[in-house]
Enzyme design. Structure first.
Site, PDB file in Angstrom:
ATOM      1  N   GLU A  41       0.841  -1.197   0.000  1.00 44.71           N
ATOM      2  CA  GLU A  41       0.000   0.000   0.000  1.00 44.71           C
ATOM      3  C   GLU A  41       0.880   1.251   0.000  1.00 44.71           C
ATOM      4  O   GLU A  41       0.707   2.139  -0.807  1.00 44.71           O
ATOM      5  CB  GLU A  41      -0.938  -0.005   1.205  1.00 44.71           C
ATOM      6  CG  GLU A  41      -1.865   1.198   1.281  1.00 44.71           C
ATOM      7  CD  GLU A  41      -2.852   1.266   0.120  1.00 44.71           C
ATOM      8  OE1 GLU A  41      -3.464   2.333  -0.056  1.00 44.71           O
ATOM      9  OE2 GLU A  41      -2.998   0.266  -0.625  1.00 44.71           O
ATOM     10  N   ARG A  46      13.246   5.335   7.738  1.00 46.76           N
ATOM     11  CA  ARG A  46      13.943   6.290   8.598  1.00 46.76           C
ATOM     12  C   ARG A  46      15.303   5.719   9.005  1.00 46.76           C
ATOM     13  O   ARG A  46      15.534   4.515   8.960  1.00 46.76           O
ATOM     14  CB  ARG A  46      13.115   6.595   9.852  1.00 46.76           C
ATOM     15  CG  ARG A  46      12.860   5.367  10.745  1.00 46.76           C
ATOM     16  CD  ARG A  46      13.875   5.290  11.877  1.00 46.76           C
ATOM     17  NE  ARG A  46      13.741   4.066  12.686  1.00 46.76           N
ATOM     18  CZ  ARG A  46      14.526   3.030  12.566  1.00 46.76           C
ATOM     19  NH1 ARG A  46      15.471   2.988  11.634  1.00 46.76           N
ATOM     20  NH2 ARG A  46      14.395   1.968  13.346  1.00 46.76           N
ATOM     21  N   VAL A  47      16.200   6.621   9.392  1.00 46.71           N
ATOM     22  CA  VAL A  47      17.471   6.225   9.994  1.00 46.71           C
ATOM     23  C   VAL A  47      17.363   6.506  11.483  1.00 46.71           C
ATOM     24  O   VAL A  47      16.893   7.571  11.889  1.00 46.71           O
ATOM     25  CB  VAL A  47      18.656   7.006   9.381  1.00 46.71           C
ATOM     26  CG1 VAL A  47      19.954   6.702  10.136  1.00 46.71           C
ATOM     27  CG2 VAL A  47      18.808   6.654   7.903  1.00 46.71           C
ATOM     28  N   LYS A  56      20.369   1.772  22.601  1.00 47.96           N
ATOM     29  CA  LYS A  56      20.306   0.344  22.297  1.00 47.96           C
ATOM     30  C   LYS A  56      21.652  -0.322  22.532  1.00 47.96           C
ATOM     31  O   LYS A  56      21.729  -1.452  23.052  1.00 47.96           O
ATOM     32  CB  LYS A  56      19.854   0.134  20.850  1.00 47.96           C
ATOM     33  CG  LYS A  56      19.476  -1.305  20.537  1.00 47.96           C
ATOM     34  CD  LYS A  56      18.692  -1.384  19.233  1.00 47.96           C
ATOM     35  CE  LYS A  56      18.129  -2.785  19.020  1.00 47.96           C
ATOM     36  NZ  LYS A  56      17.278  -2.857  17.804  1.00 47.96           N
ATOM     37  N   LYS A 113       3.602 -11.263  19.766  1.00 44.99           N
ATOM     38  CA  LYS A 113       4.260 -10.937  21.029  1.00 44.99           C
ATOM     39  C   LYS A 113       3.225 -10.853  22.150  1.00 44.99           C
ATOM     40  O   LYS A 113       2.045 -10.601  21.912  1.00 44.99           O
ATOM     41  CB  LYS A 113       4.998  -9.603  20.905  1.00 44.99           C
ATOM     42  CG  LYS A 113       6.337  -9.694  20.183  1.00 44.99           C
ATOM     43  CD  LYS A 113       7.095  -8.379  20.326  1.00 44.99           C
ATOM     44  CE  LYS A 113       8.476  -8.468  19.738  1.00 44.99           C
ATOM     45  NZ  LYS A 113       9.253  -7.226  19.960  1.00 44.99           N
ATOM     46  N   HIS A 121       9.222  -9.109  10.453  1.00 41.30           N
ATOM     47  CA  HIS A 121      10.494  -8.413  10.304  1.00 41.30           C
ATOM     48  C   HIS A 121      11.436  -9.232   9.428  1.00 41.30           C
ATOM     49  O   HIS A 121      11.535 -10.451   9.582  1.00 41.30           O
ATOM     50  CB  HIS A 121      11.163  -8.211  11.670  1.00 41.30           C
ATOM     51  CG  HIS A 121      10.407  -7.281  12.565  1.00 41.30           C
ATOM     52  ND1 HIS A 121      10.939  -6.772  13.734  1.00 41.30           N
ATOM     53  CD2 HIS A 121       9.159  -6.754  12.479  1.00 41.30           C
ATOM     54  CE1 HIS A 121      10.048  -5.982  14.325  1.00 41.30           C
ATOM     55  NE2 HIS A 121       8.959  -5.969  13.581  1.00 41.30           N
ATOM     56  N   GLU A 140      16.548  -3.269   8.541  1.00 46.54           N
ATOM     57  CA  GLU A 140      15.370  -4.024   8.962  1.00 46.54           C
ATOM     58  C   GLU A 140      14.154  -3.570   8.160  1.00 46.54           C
ATOM     59  O   GLU A 140      13.865  -2.378   8.075  1.00 46.54           O
ATOM     60  CB  GLU A 140      15.094  -3.810  10.455  1.00 46.54           C
ATOM     61  CG  GLU A 140      13.886  -4.611  10.952  1.00 46.54           C
ATOM     62  CD  GLU A 140      13.582  -4.357  12.419  1.00 46.54           C
ATOM     63  OE1 GLU A 140      13.740  -5.284  13.222  1.00 46.54           O
ATOM     64  OE2 GLU A 140      13.195  -3.216  12.751  1.00 46.54           O
ATOM     65  N   THR A 153       2.477   2.098  16.434  1.00 46.79           N
ATOM     66  CA  THR A 153       2.883   3.493  16.598  1.00 46.79           C
ATOM     67  C   THR A 153       2.482   4.009  17.971  1.00 46.79           C
ATOM     68  O   THR A 153       3.252   4.710  18.643  1.00 46.79           O
ATOM     69  CB  THR A 153       2.240   4.373  15.502  1.00 46.79           C
ATOM     70  OG1 THR A 153       2.646   3.888  14.217  1.00 46.79           O
ATOM     71  CG2 THR A 153       2.674   5.822  15.639  1.00 46.79           C
ATOM     72  N   ILE A 154       1.278   3.640  18.405  1.00 48.62           N
ATOM     73  CA  ILE A 154       0.814   4.035  19.745  1.00 48.62           C
ATOM     74  C   ILE A 154       1.667   3.375  20.823  1.00 48.62           C
ATOM     75  O   ILE A 154       2.091   4.028  21.789  1.00 48.62           O
ATOM     76  CB  ILE A 154      -0.669   3.648  19.944  1.00 48.62           C
ATOM     77  CG1 ILE A 154      -1.563   4.349  18.914  1.00 48.62           C
ATOM     78  CG2 ILE A 154      -1.116   3.969  21.370  1.00 48.62           C
ATOM     79  CD1 ILE A 154      -1.509   5.850  18.947  1.00 48.62           C
TER      80      ILE A 154
END
Length: 262
Positions: A41, A46-47, A56, A113, A121, A140, A153-154
């Protein structure tokens, strides 16, 4: 202790994101040009922010000199699908590509999960051609439905707010919302063919309207203002409630009129 010049270090990751977005979006365009349904769709990328990379690295005790080898999502791509079964189709398209190498996959659609998170992924090795030569990086790809993406996103925002220690009552509400989002995906899948037909009809109609408008502009350009205005009025009436065959008839009429004045 290793020192990273971040602006230089992140250049290939930014380039990889831009290249991958172009390549994956081109798949969608290819399907649409053939008037076929696209399992993709839309695509975003993003980096990772430097602060998030360091966070991380600290969390998993990754030395700075190993960041490029052990942090897999510095370059991140999200591929959004309309329906759950589109996810596997997109994954298969990725598996068949020769310009990226899959390292491994994590299927959180089948193996959901505990939090309710769903997504597929794919960790890839990607080859970036830099001015000084080829650079190999990890990236990824996350493939998910629109509903899954809304939920994720939430959850991401709440994890940021609570530093990954979301209160139990909110966790329970999130899990309930995740189940509701997946239920929505399942319900939409039941009427998938109806939705696809409606979308295809809309795209065909939009294409014809665009062609008619181009012909009207062409008539205007050669000074045939009255004819152009007449066709514009007819088009305005058909845009809202006109049938495909009526728009096609108008398109043919505008083409004949243009040919007549050539």
């Amino acid at each position: 202790m290793a020192v990273i010049v971040w602006n230089e270090f992140l250049i290939p990751y930014h380039q990889a994101v831009e290249e991958l977005k172009v390549k994956l979006r081109s798949i969608r365009r290819e399907y649409r040009k053939k008037n076929e349904y696209s399992p993709i769709e839309f695509v975003t990328g993003r980096v990772k922010e430097i602060s998030s990379i360091l966070e991380k690295a600290n969390k998993f005790n990754i030395p700075l000199e190993r960041i490029g080898y052990e942090i897999e999502d510095i370059s991140g791509i999200r591929i959004m699908c309309q329906f759950v079964d589109d996810i596997e189709k997109v994954v298969e398209l990725i598996r068949q590509r020769k310009d990226m190498q899959i390292i491994y996959e994590k299927d959180y659609v089948t193996n959901v999960k505990k939090s309710g998170y769903r997504s597929h992924h794919v960790i890839i090795k990607y080859f970036v051609n830099m001015a000084e030569g080829q650079k190999v990086i990890l990236a990824e790809l996350q493939i998910r439905t629109l509903a899954m993406n809304f939920w994720a996103t939430i959850e991401h925002s709440l994890n940021y707010k609570y530093k990954h220690d979301i209160p139990q009552n909110i966790k329970e509400k999130l899990k309930s919302a995740a189940d509701a989002a997946f239920k929505l995906d399942e319900e939409m899948s039941l009427i998938k063919e109806e939705i696809k037909d409606a979308q295809k009809l809309f795209e065909v109609k939009s294409s014809i309207v665009s062609d008619v408008m181009n012909n009207i502009l062409a008539l205007t350009a050669i000074g045939k203002i009255n004819e152009a205005n007449s066709f514009r009025k007819q088009l305005d009436k058909l845009i809202e409630k006109g049938e495909i065959y009526e728009l096609n008839e108008l398109l043919n009429l505008t083409e004949r009129t243009i040919n007549m004045y050539k």
